[in-house]
Design an enzyme around this catalytic site. Structure first.
Site, PDB file in Angstrom:
ATOM      1  NE  ARG A 104       8.434   7.137   0.758  1.00 15.72           N
ATOM      2  CZ  ARG A 104       7.539   7.932   0.183  1.00 15.72           C
ATOM      3  NH1 ARG A 104       6.424   7.433  -0.281  1.00 15.72           N
ATOM      4  NH2 ARG A 104       7.768   9.227   0.087  1.00 15.72           N
TER       5      ARG A 104
ATOM      6  CG  ASP B 114       6.151   9.590   2.931  1.00  8.65           C
ATOM      7  OD1 ASP B 114       6.889  10.491   3.337  1.00  8.65           O
ATOM      8  OD2 ASP B 114       5.397   9.743   1.937  1.00  8.65           O
TER       9      ASP B 114
ATOM     10  CG  ASP C 230       0.790   6.887  -3.155  1.00  7.64           C
ATOM     11  OD1 ASP C 230       0.377   7.793  -3.916  1.00  7.64           O
ATOM     12  OD2 ASP C 230       1.591   7.116  -2.234  1.00  7.64           O
TER      13      ASP C 230
ATOM     14  N   GLY D 176       5.513   7.036  -3.551  1.00  7.22           N
ATOM     15  CA  GLY D 176       4.455   6.270  -2.914  1.00  7.22           C
ATOM     16  C   GLY D 176       3.913   5.103  -3.695  1.00  7.22           C
TER      17      GLY D 176
ATOM     18  CG  ASP E 111      -4.925  13.952  -1.135  1.00 16.70           C
ATOM     19  OD1 ASP E 111      -4.522  14.629  -2.095  1.00 16.70           O
ATOM     20  OD2 ASP E 111      -4.206  13.677  -0.169  1.00 16.70           O
TER      21      ASP E 111
ATOM     22  CG  PHE F 214      -1.643  11.684   7.005  1.00 15.14           C
ATOM     23  CD1 PHE F 214      -1.290  12.334   5.846  1.00 15.14           C
ATOM     24  CD2 PHE F 214      -0.677  10.951   7.684  1.00 15.14           C
ATOM     25  CE1 PHE F 214       0.008  12.267   5.353  1.00 15.14           C
ATOM     26  CE2 PHE F 214       0.627  10.876   7.214  1.00 15.14           C
ATOM     27  CZ  PHE F 214       0.960  11.541   6.043  1.00 15.14           C
TER      28      PHE F 214
ATOM     29  CE  LYS G 200      -6.691  10.738   2.260  1.00 17.33           C
ATOM     30  NZ  LYS G 200      -5.850  11.711   3.006  1.00 17.33           N
TER      31      LYS G 200
END
Length: 176
Positions: free
Chosen positions: A167, A161, A102, A47, A105, A154, A133
């Site tokens: 991506r 992705d 990237d 990512g 969370d 999400f 997040k």
């Protein structure tokens, strides 16, 4: 414009210009903190590839880059267990490290990386992420450089992705 990836629909969320502004701010902060120091950027694949690329294009000081690959997602949910796939191939002993993610969370990946890096005895470790997040984060490790704080929803695009699709999107989309 709504897009469909596999069986899910996504709607526009953050455009490429907002992403560029966030990366520019992160790089300015990193350059300020690492003036006269050659950091080793470690991108967490897959990512982070676009984030790392854009950070490197904007970074004005000396730096090195390498990658590691870990995985903790299946579909749209974090599995909450991290699987080490490809480890670090560069010497990190006594180095100033900046881990580039990237998205952060729950923080499980950050904890796993931190445990792994301690065995290599780096001089310092800081964490940079384009997306954070805060309501989902359960980690104890400080995230030093945050591009954009987002809700616990999400997203795909700009390296992120949904089961390997999305991506390549230059903008970020949110699950509808």
């Amino acid at each position: 414009m709504e897009i469909t990836l596999h069986d899910k629909s996504f709607v526009p969320f953050i455009d490429r210009y907002q992403l560029d502004e966030a990366i520019t701010r992160m790089v300015a902060d990193i350059q300020h903190d690492y003036m006269g120091i050659t950091p080793l950027f470690i991108g967490v694949l897959n990512g982070s590839v676009m984030v790392v690329s854009d950070i490197l294009k904007k970074y004005q000081g000396n730096c090195e880059v390498t990658f590691m690959k870990l995985s903790s997602y299946q579909g749209t949910q974090s599995t909450e267990s991290v699987k080490k796939i490809i480890g670090i191939q560069t010497e990190v002993y006594n180095r100033d490290i900046i881990i580039i993610e990237d998205i952060i969370d729950t923080g499980h990946t950050v904890l796993d990386i931190d445990k792994l890096l301690k065995t290599y005895q780096p001089k310092s470790v800081k964490y940079a992420t384009l997306f954070f997040k805060p309501e989902a984060y359960r980690g104890e490790i400080e995230i030093d450089y945050v591009g954009i704080e987002i809700e616990n929803k999400f997203i795909v695009g700009y390296g992120l992705d949904y089961d390997e699709l999305g991506r390549n999107l230059p903008d970020v989309y949110q699950l509808k």
